[in-house]
Design an enzyme around this catalytic site. Structure first.
Site, PDB file in Angstrom:
ATOM      1  N   TYR A 145      10.701   1.786  -8.466  1.00 25.78           N
ATOM      2  CA  TYR A 145      10.184   0.414  -8.534  1.00 25.78           C
ATOM      3  C   TYR A 145      10.677  -0.319  -9.774  1.00 25.78           C
ATOM      4  O   TYR A 145      11.011  -1.499  -9.716  1.00 25.78           O
ATOM      5  CB  TYR A 145       8.659   0.402  -8.448  1.00 25.78           C
ATOM      6  CG  TYR A 145       8.159   0.850  -7.094  1.00 25.78           C
ATOM      7  CD1 TYR A 145       8.507   0.154  -5.942  1.00 25.78           C
ATOM      8  CD2 TYR A 145       7.360   1.970  -6.956  1.00 25.78           C
ATOM      9  CE1 TYR A 145       8.078   0.564  -4.691  1.00 25.78           C
ATOM     10  CE2 TYR A 145       6.917   2.389  -5.712  1.00 25.78           C
ATOM     11  CZ  TYR A 145       7.281   1.684  -4.581  1.00 25.78           C
ATOM     12  OH  TYR A 145       6.859   2.093  -3.349  1.00 25.78           O
ATOM     13  N   SER A 181      14.618   0.988  -0.176  1.00 22.96           N
ATOM     14  CA  SER A 181      15.004  -0.271  -0.817  1.00 22.96           C
ATOM     15  C   SER A 181      14.974  -1.425   0.172  1.00 22.96           C
ATOM     16  O   SER A 181      14.534  -2.533  -0.159  1.00 22.96           O
ATOM     17  CB  SER A 181      16.412  -0.160  -1.419  1.00 22.96           C
ATOM     18  OG  SER A 181      16.417   0.760  -2.479  1.00 22.96           O
ATOM     19  N   VAL A 222       9.602   7.090   3.544  1.00 23.85           N
ATOM     20  CA  VAL A 222      10.797   7.393   4.318  1.00 23.85           C
ATOM     21  C   VAL A 222      10.808   8.906   4.514  1.00 23.85           C
ATOM     22  O   VAL A 222      10.605   9.663   3.546  1.00 23.85           O
ATOM     23  CB  VAL A 222      12.079   6.925   3.595  1.00 23.85           C
ATOM     24  CG1 VAL A 222      13.323   7.327   4.381  1.00 23.85           C
ATOM     25  CG2 VAL A 222      12.047   5.414   3.377  1.00 23.85           C
ATOM     26  N   ASN A 256       4.071  10.614 -10.189  1.00 17.12           N
ATOM     27  CA  ASN A 256       5.216  10.354  -9.318  1.00 17.12           C
ATOM     28  C   ASN A 256       6.279   9.540 -10.067  1.00 17.12           C
ATOM     29  O   ASN A 256       6.483   8.361  -9.823  1.00 17.12           O
ATOM     30  CB  ASN A 256       4.760   9.650  -8.045  1.00 17.12           C
ATOM     31  CG  ASN A 256       5.808   9.686  -6.965  1.00 17.12           C
ATOM     32  OD1 ASN A 256       6.979   9.973  -7.223  1.00 17.12           O
ATOM     33  ND2 ASN A 256       5.399   9.399  -5.747  1.00 17.12           N
ATOM     34  N   GLU A 298       0.826  -1.207   0.000  1.00 18.23           N
ATOM     35  CA  GLU A 298       0.000   0.000   0.000  1.00 18.23           C
ATOM     36  C   GLU A 298       0.859   1.255   0.000  1.00 18.23           C
ATOM     37  O   GLU A 298       0.601   2.183  -0.764  1.00 18.23           O
ATOM     38  CB  GLU A 298      -0.934  -0.007   1.214  1.00 18.23           C
ATOM     39  CG  GLU A 298      -1.848   1.179   1.323  1.00 18.23           C
ATOM     40  CD  GLU A 298      -2.957   1.186   0.283  1.00 18.23           C
ATOM     41  OE1 GLU A 298      -3.500   2.279   0.026  1.00 18.23           O
ATOM     42  OE2 GLU A 298      -3.292   0.139  -0.271  1.00 18.23           O
TER      43      GLU A 298
END
Length: 170
Positions: free
Chosen positions: A140, A107, A96, A133, A92
């Protein structure tokens, strides 16, 4: 940077996690959509039938720091099921705190979710990213994720509370 510990969240972490959820929602320009609070997090995540799992990224205190360890990030995930591939995990959120970005913490959170997914026999690890984004999409993709919107043409849909109420009336 000191070592970062990625661990399962506890009820005692809910206040810090809730603060970071609001920070993430503000970054995504969706703060007005946050409807939960710390008590809901505790009830939904730490009861007999939890609805979610949460990892936290914790850094140890500096020498002489009386405040103790600091939670600087989180990863929120839950299990879903695919009729084609069976067990899946859905990520979801990963967040950070800005001060700690660029140090590999995100990561490590993503890696830990992948480890959990493999331990639980999941065939896929899914997530969604807002279309604006680009840095998250690039992150990813750099980890091996495939953009299904581009690759397979999937679009994700959602029924919000009002839509569900209308649906059940019909």
């Amino acid at each position: 940077m000191a070592a970062v510990l990625i661990r399962e969240a506890t009820e005692g972490d809910c206040g810090e996690v809730m603060r970071m959820i609001r920070e993430l929602a503000e970054f995504e320009k969706l703060l007005d959509q946050v409807r939960i609070n710390e008590e809901v997090l505790k009830t939904d995540g730490f009861g007999e039938n939890s609805f979610y799992h949460c990892l936290v990224a914790e850094i140890p205190p500096d020498h002489g720091d009386a405040l103790g360890s600091t939670v600087v990030g989180y990863g929120f995930y839950y299990f879903i099921y695919s009729t084609w591939t069976g067990r899946n995990v859905y990520l979801e959120d990963v967040y950070v705190m800005p001060k700690y970005r660029g140090q590999g913490i995100g990561s490590k959170i993503v890696k830990k979710v992948a480890e959990v997914a493999l331990e639980k026999g999941c065939s896929q690890f899914r997530l969604a990213v807002l279309d604006w984004n680009k840095s998250a999409m690039d992150f990813y993709k750099s980890k091996g994720a495939k953009d299904l919107t581009v690759a397979e043409g999937w679009h994700f849909f959602r029924f919000d509370n009002e839509a569900m109420r209308e649906l059940v009336k019909k």
